[in-house]
Write a protein that holds these residues in place. Structure first.
Motif, short mmCIF file in Angstrom:
data_model
loop_
_atom_site.label_atom_id
_atom_site.label_comp_id
_atom_site.label_asym_id
_atom_site.label_seq_id
_atom_site.Cartn_x
_atom_site.Cartn_y
_atom_site.Cartn_z
N ASP A 31 0.82 -1.21 0.00
CA ASP A 31 0.00 0.00 0.00
C ASP A 31 0.86 1.26 0.00
N ILE A 32 1.98 1.23 0.72
CA ILE A 32 2.88 2.38 0.73
C ILE A 32 3.58 2.52 -0.61
N TRP A 33 4.12 1.43 -1.12
CA TRP A 33 4.88 1.46 -2.37
C TRP A 33 4.01 1.88 -3.55
N ASN A 34 2.76 1.44 -3.53
CA ASN A 34 1.84 1.73 -4.64
C ASN A 34 0.84 2.83 -4.29
N ASN A 35 1.22 3.71 -3.39
CA ASN A 35 0.37 4.84 -3.02
C ASN A 35 0.01 5.63 -4.28
N SER A 36 -1.28 5.71 -4.59
CA SER A 36 -1.70 6.32 -5.86
C SER A 36 -1.52 7.83 -5.87
N GLU A 37 -1.49 8.48 -4.71
CA GLU A 37 -1.36 9.93 -4.65
C GLU A 37 0.10 10.36 -4.68
N TRP A 38 0.96 9.65 -3.97
CA TRP A 38 2.37 10.04 -3.87
C TRP A 38 3.29 9.19 -4.74
N GLN A 39 2.80 8.01 -5.17
CA GLN A 39 3.54 7.16 -6.12
C GLN A 39 4.98 6.91 -5.65
N HIS A 40 5.10 6.47 -4.41
CA HIS A 40 6.44 6.26 -3.84
C HIS A 40 7.27 5.29 -4.68
N GLY A 41 6.64 4.21 -5.11
CA GLY A 41 7.39 3.22 -5.88
C GLY A 41 7.96 3.80 -7.16
N ASP A 42 7.14 4.54 -7.90
CA ASP A 42 7.60 5.13 -9.15
C ASP A 42 8.65 6.21 -8.90
N VAL A 43 8.45 7.02 -7.86
CA VAL A 43 9.41 8.10 -7.56
C VAL A 43 10.77 7.53 -7.18
N TRP A 44 10.78 6.53 -6.31
CA TRP A 44 12.06 5.94 -5.89
C TRP A 44 12.73 5.17 -7.02
N THR A 45 11.92 4.53 -7.87
CA THR A 45 12.50 3.85 -9.03
C THR A 45 13.16 4.86 -9.96
N LYS A 46 12.48 5.97 -10.22
CA LYS A 46 13.04 7.01 -11.08
C LYS A 46 14.28 7.65 -10.43
N LEU A 47 14.27 7.80 -9.11
CA LEU A 47 15.44 8.34 -8.43
C LEU A 47 16.64 7.40 -8.59
N PHE A 48 16.38 6.10 -8.47
CA PHE A 48 17.46 5.12 -8.66
C PHE A 48 17.95 5.16 -10.10
N GLN A 49 17.04 5.34 -11.05
CA GLN A 49 17.45 5.49 -12.45
C GLN A 49 18.38 6.68 -12.63
N THR A 50 18.07 7.79 -11.96
CA THR A 50 18.91 8.97 -12.06
C THR A 50 20.31 8.71 -11.54
N ILE A 51 20.39 8.01 -10.40
CA ILE A 51 21.71 7.68 -9.82
C ILE A 51 22.49 6.76 -10.76
N VAL A 52 21.82 5.76 -11.32
CA VAL A 52 22.48 4.83 -12.24
C VAL A 52 22.94 5.56 -13.50
N MET A 53 22.09 6.45 -14.02
CA MET A 53 22.47 7.24 -15.20
C MET A 53 23.75 8.03 -14.94
N ALA A 54 23.80 8.70 -13.79
CA ALA A 54 24.97 9.51 -13.46
C ALA A 54 26.21 8.65 -13.31
N PHE A 55 26.08 7.51 -12.63
CA PHE A 55 27.23 6.63 -12.41
C PHE A 55 27.71 6.01 -13.71
N LEU A 56 26.78 5.47 -14.49
CA LEU A 56 27.16 4.80 -15.73
C LEU A 56 27.76 5.78 -16.73
N GLY A 57 27.13 6.94 -16.90
CA GLY A 57 27.65 7.92 -17.84
C GLY A 57 29.02 8.43 -17.45
N THR A 58 29.23 8.69 -16.15
CA THR A 58 30.54 9.17 -15.69
C THR A 58 31.60 8.09 -15.83
#
Length: 447
Positions: free
Chosen positions: A234-261
């Motif tokens: 219920d927390i991960w799939n919170n429809s209003e705050w979308q924690h799961g999607d936000v944290w997944t996208k945040l991890f994507q950002t970190i991976v993008m920065a690490f891989l590109g560098t």
């Protein structure tokens, strides 16, 4: 007291001409820089027309947006029916859930409804013939029994009368829109609504103690799933705050920065040796590679991201590629300049022993260049975490795209604040980790 004669004075002037015969630039250079800076500032004020910009700016929106970062609103609507009864409606996705019964909406014995807008002294009473708004120490009746709402008595400064409705601005507390058969209220609360569980969750609106009790030892809400697993879902799939999607996208950002560098550093390292004039004595190759580095750096990371999203489509691959291209140019230039500034004596000493080129580079160059490589690479890695957020806004994936989507709606500023705070925390952690790694690898930690 020592007396200096003319001959001695001429001798001192001849010995120290830089003090006694200063050029015009030396005497007035500092003053000219100050004057030039002031003139440029005045030109910038005129060119960008700052007075007009400040005069026409919507400064009131700053407060509105900042308040929406740290608060949420509930918008009940009171419709006056033909039989005189008042029906209460809430928006479909109200923060109060599908069946709200807030304690700040009170049914009165005479059929009217009173709404406590925000604490003592602020209230709205809705009846079939009039609506009374109490704020700022006064009560203002609005007659709604005729064809158009009409304020009874003087109109206060915080109330605006239009042809078909009356708008009462109650500041941070919200506002009230009054028409003949409808009163719509926007009541504001501090905090982030439903940040943990949304209105569809089985744990919604339950006290913290009850939620903990259900998770630890309560009966299963769903027979095929534990309460702990259900709460996490219920927390991960919170429809209003979308924690799961936000944290997944945040991890994507970190991976993008690490891989590109990382890929940029791996590509720039060997090219830098060929671009350094003291390592590779081929002027044509040196110039070609340096101009290549300049080309990669001159095209901004955001532009590379736009190109690559057209080529590969939106996603983190385009973002990693944009960082890789930019970092190849940036790190290639930094590495090559570091190589050109090394001390050649250790290298020449190892060459005199007849050692192979690889060993000369390993023992004569690398010990000098490693601190530069480590420092610059870690700094660029840290910087690219921020850069990856920006390029995400143009479709290169990561939390930047999520942030841009929330800002475009102009209504989800609390979600924007949530993601901005996450980005700030990640940047702070990466900054601390980068500094710690630099100190450890370069041996400069103080004890």
């Amino acid at each position: 007291m020592t007396v200096i004669d003319a001959n001695r004075m001429h001798e001192i002037e001849a010995r120290y001409p830089e003090y006694f015969h200063r050029s015009f630039r030396q005497r007035f250079g500092g003053l000219m820089i100050v004057i030039a800076t002031l003139l440029y500032g005045l030109y910038a004020v005129w060119f960008f027309d700052f007075p007009k910009l400040f005069a026409e700016a919507h400064w009131e929106r700053v407060g509105i947006y900042l308040s929406q970062w740290v608060s949420y609103d509930v918008q009940p609507e009171f419709r006056i029916q033909n039989d005189g009864t008042i029906a209460v409606r809430y928006p479909r996705f109200s923060p109060l859930g599908d069946n709200p019964h807030p304690d700040w909406v009170v049914d009165n014995p005479d059929g009217s409804i009173t709404i406590a807008v925000s604490g003592a002294g602020l209230a709205v009473t809705v009846s079939k013939s009039e609506t009374i708004v109490t704020a700022h120490g006064v009560s203002v009746p609005v007659d709604v029994s005729s064809g158009a709402p009409k304020v009874v008595g003087p109109v206060p400064a915080w109330m605006t009368v239009y042809d078909d409705n009356v708008l009462a601005d109650l500041g941070f507390a919200g506002d009230v829109s009054i028409s003949v058969n409808r009163v719509k209220i926007r009541k504001r609360f501090l905090g982030w609504a439903n940040f943990v569980f949304d209105t569809q969750s089985s744990f919604f609106d339950k006290p913290v103690g009850e939620v903990i009790s259900l998770i630890v030892s309560g009966p299963r809400i769903k027979p095929d799933q534990s309460n702990l697993s259900l709460a996490f879902d219920d927390i991960w799939n919170n429809s209003e705050w979308q924690h799961g999607d936000v944290w997944t996208k945040l991890f994507q950002t970190i991976v993008m920065a690490f891989l590109g560098t990382l890929l940029g550093a791996l590509a720039a390292f060997p090219l830098a040796f060929m671009a350094a004039r003291n390592i590779t004595p081929n002027r044509l190759l040196n110039q070609i590679l340096k101009r290549f580095f300049d080309f990669l750096r001159s095209v901004d990371m955001l532009i590379w991201a736009l190109f690559l999203t057209r080529a590969f489509g939106p996603g983190p691959l385009a973002g990693s590629g944009a960082i890789f291209l930019t970092e190849t140019g940036t790190l290639g230039k930094l590495y090559s300049e570091g190589l050109e500034n090394i001390d050649n004596k250790p290298r020449e000493g190892i060459q005199s022993t007849g050692a192979q080129t690889v060993l000369v580079h390993r023992y004569g160059i690398m010990p000098q260049i490693v601190p530069v490589i480590v420092s610059q690479t870690l700094y660029q890695w840290e910087s690219n975490v921020r850069g990856a957020t920006i390029i995400g806004a143009v479709g290169a994936g990561g939390i930047g795209l999520k942030l841009w989507e929330a800002m475009r709606t102009n209504a989800n500023w609390e979600n924007v604040a949530y993601m901005v705070i996450l980005i700030l925390i990640v940047v702070f952690l990466f900054d601390a980790a980068s500094n710690a790694l630099r100190h450890r690898l370069m041996g400069s930690r103080t004890h």
